[in-house]
Design a protein around this motif. Structure first.
Motif, PDB file in Angstrom:
ATOM      1  N   TYR A   1      -0.169   4.336  -8.870  1.00 47.25           N
ATOM      2  CA  TYR A   1       0.671   3.571  -8.102  1.00 47.25           C
ATOM      3  C   TYR A   1       1.225   5.272  -8.201  1.00 47.25           C
ATOM      4  O   TYR A   1       1.351   5.486  -9.272  1.00 47.25           O
ATOM      5  CB  TYR A   1       1.585   3.000  -9.352  1.00 47.25           C
TER       6      TYR A   1
ATOM      7  N   PHE B   1       1.140   3.163  -3.042  1.00 52.18           N
ATOM      8  CA  PHE B   1      -0.028   3.704  -3.677  1.00 52.18           C
ATOM      9  C   PHE B   1      -1.100   5.053  -2.907  1.00 52.18           C
ATOM     10  O   PHE B   1      -0.553   4.678  -1.843  1.00 52.18           O
ATOM     11  CB  PHE B   1      -1.306   2.699  -3.609  1.00 52.18           C
TER      12      PHE B   1
ATOM     13  N   ASN C   1       0.824  -1.365  -0.221  1.00 55.03           N
ATOM     14  CA  ASN C   1      -0.140   0.016  -0.213  1.00 55.03           C
ATOM     15  C   ASN C   1       0.910   1.102   0.007  1.00 55.03           C
ATOM     16  O   ASN C   1       0.542   1.991  -0.348  1.00 55.03           O
ATOM     17  CB  ASN C   1      -0.878   0.476   1.137  1.00 55.03           C
TER      18      ASN C   1
END
Lengths: 293, 276
Positions: free
Chosen positions: A48, A36, A33
């Motif tokens: 991204y 992102f 995570n």
């Protein structure tokens, strides 16, 4: 009888399952995570962004503050927590009578939950009618706004005081146990050779317990990274203006309140874990284990 | 004469620190027997004319049920201790006695898990618990706490089991005992002091941990005692009498247990930490 390897694998499987499901898997999710950008917590298509979250974190004012405060706490912990613990242990190792009582007394705060201690100190720090301001009033001094004032240094000091106070007894016991293993013959021999208290302490006792000192420092330093309960109870929103965040309390704040970008909180968590493992590695290198002792 | 003077200074210094350690608890306990208004006016005096049980009556009759929270705490913490001892007991025996492929790797992995703070994974962990329908339940606190403690327990128990003599196990094996009989009748009883230290460490850690309790459980009927205390303080923080009685109710049982078991507790907590 220890040939049957599948028994060994069977026995370690439950442990590995727990560690993987509740620590490693969520940590991997954090790593993933952290690359992102989420527009909201429920964002289904996060973009991204590479290491952008990390860069953003290091330019956030409160993150810098949290790092600075935690470093400050680390230094204070080493000087005062470890320092006072060592002095108390050296003193108790000199006496026989009441040594047990002091050990029992000094260790009490460690078994009490940080929550209960936090609530207790909230009563001490209360501006109107708190214990500390009552004591000041007895000396005709002005009351101090310990936790709710605009001076972040006063607030930090008030948050650090109980944090440092609580664990002194812990390191005291570790030091005392180590000091008690030094043989009396050796100390007597040194005394006959004319060593004074200063020489005994700095040339004999401290060098002999140096491996324990290393362990204590690792524990104290990695411990400050994990400090959460006490500062959170005393000052949950980091008054004034978020200037008193520590890494632990800021982590909680970022995860649950601060912003909708989950990636940022994840990047923070990754940094925190790296700091934890890195810090203890660093201390181990600096205070190399002395195999001769 | 000089020695006598030195000892006196040592005792004075040690007594000062003992006072700084003990007085805060004494202060809370005596003030829990005073009306709130008197605590704010003069908290340093001993309650004589103004002695009252009102704060305790309030603590037990408020909409927060402290007894139920104790029960919740015991359910959670005893489950964690029980599970950690079983899981870590088996794993430690395997690590102490067997040579298997990847053993070194497993051990390094355990050490790494011990280093890292559970709150750094709190968000994804919370999502997992929500997916498992465990959010808000006591089991949702128990399972991550097991994971948070098991690596530490394995390190302690492995170290201890390694030092036990192998011969006893071997003769039991020759007498036809199976692996589970060997574990429960021979090995675990011999390691009971290490198990006791580990149990104490894990119990206190679990009982005192606020972070998971607070994040996972929102329903005050299911809250362990630390989370409930935090709730009470955020609602009634200005009522000094109620605060003092609530804090007393949580610390006095712990202090009594501590005084009864202090040698085990001190050994358990410090031995555990040093191994780490």
């Amino acid at each position: 009888m220890y040939k049957n390897k599948w028994i060994a694998y069977l026995f370690i499987t439950p442990m590995l399952l727990f560690l993987i499901v509740f620590l490693i898997y969520p940590f991997s999710v954090n790593i993933y995570n952290s690359f992102f950008k989420y527009k909201s917590v429920l964002d289904r298509n996060p973009a991204y962004v590479g290491v952008n979250n990390y860069v953003q974190l290091f330019t956030t004012r409160q993150f810098k503050i949290a790092i600075e405060n935690t470093l400050l706490l680390t230094i204070l912990v080493i000087v005062f927590q470890v320092g006072i613990a060592l002095i108390l242990a050296l003193l108790v190792s000199e006496i026989k009578r009441l040594a047990g009582f002091f050990k029992t007394a000094y260790f009490i705060p460690i078994v009490i939950s940080a929550t209960a201690l936090g609530l207790m100190f909230l009563m001490f720090f209360r501006e109107k009618g708190g214990l500390f301001n009552q004591i000041l009033a007895n000396f005709n001094l002005e009351p101090i706004r310990w936790l709710n004032g605009m001076d972040s240094n006063v607030t930090l000091a008030s948050m650090f005081l109980p944090t440092i106070w609580q664990y002194i007894g812990f390191y005291f016991v570790i030091f005392l146990t180590a000091l008690n293993t030094i043989s009396d013959e050796m100390l007597e021999a040194a005394k006959i050779d004319g060593a004074n208290d200063f020489t005994l302490t700095f040339k004999i006792k401290l060098p002999l317990i140096q491996n324990v000192t290393r362990v204590v420092l690792v524990l104290a330093i990695t411990g400050t990274l994990k400090v959460f309960d006490l500062p959170y109870i005393l000052n949950p929103i980091a008054n004034p203006n978020g200037e008193t965040f520590l890494l632990g309390t800021y982590m909680y704040h970022v995860s649950y309140f601060a912003n909708k970008n989950l990636g940022l909180a994840s990047a923070f968590a990754v940094i925190l874990a790296i700091l934890g493992v890195g810090f203890s590695g660093l201390v181990n290198v600096v205070f190399k284990q002395n195999k001769d002792i | 004469m000089k020695r006598y003077g030195k000892k006196t200074i040592i005792y004075i210094l040690l007594s000062i620190w003992a006072t700084l350690t003990l007085y805060p608890f004494f202060w809370v306990i005596i003030n829990s027997f005073k009306p709130s208004s008197d605590i704010i006016r003069d908290s340093l005096s001993i309650p004589i004319t103004n002695f009252t049980f009102d704060n305790y009556i309030k603590a037990f009759t408020s909409d927060y049920n402290i007894f139920r929270s104790y029960m919740n705490s015991f359910i959670v913490s005893f489950s964690v201790v029980f599970a950690v001892l079983i899981i870590a007991g088996f794993a430690s025996y395997a690590l102490a006695r067997y040579n298997f492929k990847g053993k070194k790797l497993v051990y390094a992995f355990i050490i790494a898990c011990m280093m890292f703070p559970i709150f750094s994974v709190i968000y994804p962990l919370h999502q997992i618990l929500i997916n498992l329908k465990l959010n808000g339940s006591r089991l949702g606190v128990i399972l991550p706490q097991i994971a948070g403690n098991v690596s530490f327990a394995v390190v302690i128990l492995t170290g201890f089991i390694q030092q036990l003599p192998v011969e006893v196990e071997e003769s039991a094996y020759i007498d036809g005992a199976n692996i589970f009989q060997i574990l429960f009748i021979v090995v675990f009883p011999m390691a009971k002091s290490a198990f006791a230290s580990t149990a104490i460490f894990v119990f206190l850690w679990s009982y005192n941990d606020l972070f998971l309790q607070m994040v996972i459980i929102q329903d005050k009927d299911k809250m362990p005692i630390c989370a409930l205390l935090k709730e009470i303080s955020s609602k009634y923080g200005t009522d000094f009498g109620l605060m003092a009685s609530s804090v007393t109710l949580i610390i006095v049982p712990v202090i009594i247990v501590y005084i009864l078991l202090q040698n085990h507790i001190i050994k358990g907590l410090t031995a555990g930490a040093i191994k780490g």
